[in-house]
Design an enzyme around this catalytic site. Structure first.
Site, PDB file in Angstrom:
ATOM      1  N   SER A 143       1.014  -0.817   0.249  1.00 24.95           N
ATOM      2  CA  SER A 143      -0.303  -0.142   0.332  1.00 24.95           C
ATOM      3  C   SER A 143       0.438   1.380   0.079  1.00 24.95           C
ATOM      4  O   SER A 143       1.836   1.469   0.470  1.00 24.95           O
ATOM      5  CB  SER A 143      -1.113   0.227   1.241  1.00 24.95           C
ATOM      6  OG  SER A 143      -1.946  -0.969   1.230  1.00 24.95           O
ATOM      7  N   SER A 175       2.196  -3.582   8.352  1.00 20.83           N
ATOM      8  CA  SER A 175       1.804  -4.370   9.761  1.00 20.83           C
ATOM      9  C   SER A 175       3.606  -4.891   9.780  1.00 20.83           C
ATOM     10  O   SER A 175       3.953  -6.016   8.995  1.00 20.83           O
ATOM     11  CB  SER A 175       1.096  -5.569   9.151  1.00 20.83           C
ATOM     12  OG  SER A 175       0.389  -4.797   8.717  1.00 20.83           O
ATOM     13  N   GLU A 258      -3.549 -13.664   1.588  1.00 22.84           N
ATOM     14  CA  GLU A 258      -4.003 -13.066   2.594  1.00 22.84           C
ATOM     15  C   GLU A 258      -4.848 -12.863   2.734  1.00 22.84           C
ATOM     16  O   GLU A 258      -5.844 -13.594   3.934  1.00 22.84           O
ATOM     17  CB  GLU A 258      -2.968 -11.215   2.160  1.00 22.84           C
ATOM     18  CG  GLU A 258      -3.731 -10.937   3.790  1.00 22.84           C
ATOM     19  CD  GLU A 258      -3.212  -9.206   3.402  1.00 22.84           C
ATOM     20  OE1 GLU A 258      -3.282  -9.221   1.961  1.00 22.84           O
ATOM     21  OE2 GLU A 258      -3.092  -7.974   3.790  1.00 22.84           O
ATOM     22  N   ASN A 380     -13.926  -4.342   2.422  1.00 23.47           N
ATOM     23  CA  ASN A 380     -14.845  -5.190   1.921  1.00 23.47           C
ATOM     24  C   ASN A 380     -15.813  -4.556   0.541  1.00 23.47           C
ATOM     25  O   ASN A 380     -16.321  -5.783  -0.038  1.00 23.47           O
ATOM     26  CB  ASN A 380     -16.422  -5.215   3.061  1.00 23.47           C
ATOM     27  CG  ASN A 380     -16.179  -5.806   3.792  1.00 23.47           C
ATOM     28  OD1 ASN A 380     -15.084  -6.498   4.460  1.00 23.47           O
ATOM     29  ND2 ASN A 380     -17.136  -6.124   5.001  1.00 23.47           N
TER      30      ASN A 380
HETATM   31  C1  LIG Z   1      -4.587  -4.084  10.068  1.00 24.97           C
HETATM   32  C2  LIG Z   1      -4.346  -3.544   8.765  1.00 24.97           C
HETATM   33  C3  LIG Z   1      -3.315  -3.848   8.348  1.00 24.97           C
HETATM   34  C4  LIG Z   1      -2.767  -3.930   7.309  1.00 24.97           C
HETATM   35  N1  LIG Z   1      -1.495  -4.106   7.210  1.00 24.97           N
HETATM   36  C5  LIG Z   1      -0.432  -3.421   5.662  1.00 24.97           C
HETATM   37  C6  LIG Z   1       0.396  -4.806   5.171  1.00 24.97           C
HETATM   38  O1  LIG Z   1       0.913  -5.063   6.024  1.00 24.97           O
HETATM   39  N2  LIG Z   1       1.093  -4.311   3.733  1.00 24.97           N
HETATM   40  C7  LIG Z   1       0.683  -3.299   3.079  1.00 24.97           C
HETATM   41  O2  LIG Z   1       0.846  -2.739   1.838  1.00 24.97           O
HETATM   42  N3  LIG Z   1      -1.153  -2.390   3.353  1.00 24.97           N
HETATM   43  C8  LIG Z   1      -1.599  -2.976   4.572  1.00 24.97           C
HETATM   44  N4  LIG Z   1      -2.852  -2.319   4.933  1.00 24.97           N
HETATM   45  C9  LIG Z   1      -3.580  -1.397   4.397  1.00 24.97           C
HETATM   46  C10 LIG Z   1      -4.376  -1.948   3.579  1.00 24.97           C
HETATM   47  O3  LIG Z   1      -5.036  -2.695   2.950  1.00 24.97           O
HETATM   48  C11 LIG Z   1      -5.027  -0.713   2.619  1.00 24.97           C
HETATM   49  O4  LIG Z   1      -6.016   0.101   3.883  1.00 24.97           O
HETATM   50  C12 LIG Z   1      -6.566  -0.483   1.999  1.00 24.97           C
HETATM   51  O5  LIG Z   1      -6.371  -1.765   0.789  1.00 24.97           O
HETATM   52  C13 LIG Z   1      -7.452  -0.234   1.566  1.00 24.97           C
HETATM   53  O6  LIG Z   1      -6.909   0.826   1.125  1.00 24.97           O
HETATM   54  P1  LIG Z   1      -6.354   2.410   1.680  1.00 24.97           P
HETATM   55  O7  LIG Z   1      -6.400   2.366   2.946  1.00 24.97           O
HETATM   56  O8  LIG Z   1      -5.783   3.551   0.519  1.00 24.97           O
HETATM   57  O9  LIG Z   1      -8.375   3.154   1.101  1.00 24.97           O
HETATM   58  P2  LIG Z   1      -8.608   3.088  -0.020  1.00 24.97           P
HETATM   59  O10 LIG Z   1      -8.620   2.850  -1.244  1.00 24.97           O
HETATM   60  O11 LIG Z   1      -8.924   5.334   0.092  1.00 24.97           O
HETATM   61  O12 LIG Z   1     -10.539   3.069   0.442  1.00 24.97           O
HETATM   62  C14 LIG Z   1     -11.285   3.982   0.989  1.00 24.97           C
HETATM   63  C15 LIG Z   1     -12.816   3.220   0.856  1.00 24.97           C
HETATM   64  O13 LIG Z   1     -13.400   3.899  -0.576  1.00 24.97           O
HETATM   65  C16 LIG Z   1     -13.790   2.148  -1.015  1.00 24.97           C
HETATM   66  N5  LIG Z   1     -13.450   2.263  -2.286  1.00 24.97           N
HETATM   67  C17 LIG Z   1     -11.892   2.227  -3.037  1.00 24.97           C
HETATM   68  N6  LIG Z   1     -12.092   1.585  -4.042  1.00 24.97           N
HETATM   69  C18 LIG Z   1     -13.562   1.853  -4.081  1.00 24.97           C
HETATM   70  C19 LIG Z   1     -14.479   0.927  -5.572  1.00 24.97           C
HETATM   71  N7  LIG Z   1     -13.055   0.692  -6.481  1.00 24.97           N
HETATM   72  N8  LIG Z   1     -15.713   0.136  -5.077  1.00 24.97           N
HETATM   73  C20 LIG Z   1     -16.079   0.788  -4.610  1.00 24.97           C
HETATM   74  N9  LIG Z   1     -15.426   0.965  -2.833  1.00 24.97           N
HETATM   75  C21 LIG Z   1     -14.276   1.624  -3.261  1.00 24.97           C
HETATM   76  C22 LIG Z   1     -12.294   0.874  -0.018  1.00 24.97           C
HETATM   77  O14 LIG Z   1     -13.272   0.644   0.283  1.00 24.97           O
HETATM   78  C23 LIG Z   1     -12.693   2.627   1.095  1.00 24.97           C
HETATM   79  O15 LIG Z   1     -14.179   2.268   1.667  1.00 24.97           O
HETATM   80  C24 LIG Z   1      -3.199  -2.955   6.318  1.00 24.97           C
HETATM   81  C25 LIG Z   1      -4.262  -2.622   6.823  1.00 24.97           C
HETATM   82  C26 LIG Z   1      -4.865  -2.521   7.940  1.00 24.97           C
HETATM   83  C27 LIG Z   1      -6.584  -1.774   8.630  1.00 24.97           C
END
Ligand SMILES: Cc1cc2nc3c(=O)[nH]c(=O)nc-3n(C[C@H](O)[C@H](O)[C@H](O)COP(=O)(O)OP(=O)(O)OC[C@H]3O[C@@H](n4cnc5c(N)ncnc54)[C@H](O)[C@@H]3O)c2cc1C
Length: 412
Positions: A143, A175, A258, A380
């Protein structure tokens, strides 16, 4: 069939393995001490988080040294060459002992099948035994501030210089990165190609000059994830897994495993429904028909998640396509977790939210943590998109950024 997941009576071969596991555990582990059912596993200071990580990693090493790690991996790669029932029997016996491989088990679940599928034989010979032993602990560097759900839009840049890539960019939410010595890193190697086609999957030594790991402090004081900054980090081209510019393929393998691990693991920490039932007793709510209905639902959900997880993980260990899309399991487990948190509050009421005793602390942890697995490993909404397209064959979401060069895709 020797690869059956569920059997009620051990075959002679299974009984022999079970006895071996029992002897190993008795000699190398301590029996689980009775602890309160309300104990929560949160490390709010860096020293105790580090100690826990070290302890879980050491346990993985002990397993490896006794041929009890990587039970389904080939013997020549440090595994045992076993099948799904070896894992089942080990887990059945280990549950009575105070042992865990913690975060290391998550990366084995994610990276192990990826290496088996996409790495060269030389890479497998080097990385798989070190992964299985915990000698190398890998964090996931996927990410970025501008690339989460839209992971394929990632911007961390890698420019080739002879036998090395020079990597500059930022990752986030990584993480356990502050404890890990290796990272599985996604980088942009061809900005001229459409976004999915210019990504490379590369393994990076976290001690490389130019890497800075900054823990992110959460509201509860814990630092479960980090920001990782990379400034002109030199990574050997030999560390690329799969094809240069073809990293989206191994990345998808990691993400699928994952989802399976998070979904299947959501019940591994112990039965939440048992705690909910006890909570209802404490608060005198066991006669409430609505609460009773919700409690029954919680028990059923837990059983379904366990059964789905077992079927998926058995296929993953056999390196087969899972019979259930892991996105379905993750989604179900995430929604179940939210309902568990909501039910805990519905039963305990304000006393659960403001109380300072251990029962209230458990309720508060459930409430605050109920959405974490709904985000980590793909939200989700993203899982629903995956299911719609992969499992249901519905039309893809309309997109205008799949065929144009990545550098022309608007970014914030
Ligand atoms: C506990 C935890 C551990 C994690 N560990 C890691 C790790 O080890 N390594 C790593 O690389 N990342 C990690 N992550 C990051 C995680 O993969 C991202 O937070 C996640 O993929 C969402 O990306 P974002 O936070 O940028 O949210 P965004 O992508 O900005 O999303 C924001 C909102 O928009 C919605 N959304 C976005 N696009 C769409 C779409 N096309 N259709 C419908 N809804 C949409 C999303 O569902 C969300 O509700 C971790 C996250 C958490 C919470």
């Amino acid at each position: 069939m020797s690869d059956e997941i569920t059997t009620t009576v051990d075959t002679p071969e299974q009984a022999e393995f079970r006895a071996e596991v029992q002897a190993f555990l008795a000699a190398n582990a301590e029996l689980r001490k009775p602890v309160s059912r309300w104990t929560t596993l949160t490390h709010t200071d860096a020293a105790s988080a580090q100690a826990w990580f070290d302890r879980t990693r050491a346990w993985q090493r002990t397993r490896f040294d006794h041929r009890m790690a990587g039970l389904t991996y080939p013997v020549e790669l440090g595994g045992r060459g076993g099948t799904a029932w070896h894992e089942r029997i080990f887990n059945e016996e280990a549950v009575r002992y105070d042992v865990s491989s913690g975060f290391v088990s998550a990366t084995i679940a994610m990276l192990g099948p990826t290496l088996m599928k996409h790495a060269t034989p030389d890479q497998q010979a080097h990385y798989v035994p070190r992964l299985l032993s915990g000698e190398y602990a890998f964090c996931q560097l996927f990410s970025e501030p501008g690339a989460g759900s839209d992971l394929a839009g990632l911007a961390c840049r890698a420019v080739r210089d002879g036998d090395e890539f020079v990597v500059t960019g930022q990752k986030v939410w990584n993480s356990a990165a502050q404890f890990c010595d290796w990272g599985m890193l996604l980088v942009r190697t061809d900005p001229e190609a459409p976004k999915h086609r210019g990504i490379t999957f590369i393994l990076v030594d976290m001690a490389s000059p130019g890497i800075e790991v900054r823990p992110l402090v959460q509201a509860n004081g814990a630092s479960e994830f980090n920001e990782v900054f990379l400034h002109e980090v030199r990574v050997p081209v030999a560390n690329v897994i799969g094809e240069i510019d073809g990293g989206w393929v191994p990345a998808r393998t990691v993400l699928s495993n994952e989802a399976a691990f998070i979904g299947g693991g959501s019940t591994a920490a112990g039965s939440k429904s048992a705690n909910l039932i006890e909570l209802a007793r404490i608060h005198g709510r066991t006669g409430d028909p609505v609460v009773r209905q919700e409690l029954a639902d919680a028990v059923i959900r837990e059983r379904i998640i366990g059964a789905m997880g077992e079927r998926i993980m058995a296929a993953v260990r056999r390196r087969e396509v899972p019979p259930i899309d892991p996105a379905a399991l993750k989604l179900f487990a995430c929604e179940s977790r939210v309902r568990t948190g909501n039910l805990a509050v519905a039963i305990a009421g304000p006393a659960g939210l403001v109380g300072g005793d251990e029962v209230a602390n458990w309720v508060q942890t459930e409430v605050v943590g109920r959405y974490t697995i709904s985000i980590g490993g793909g939200t989700n909404e993203v899982q629903k998109n995956n299911l719609a397209e992969r499992a249901l064959g519905l039309p893809r979401e309309p997109r205008n950024d799949h065929e144009i060069p990545w550098r022309d895709v608007p970014r914030n």
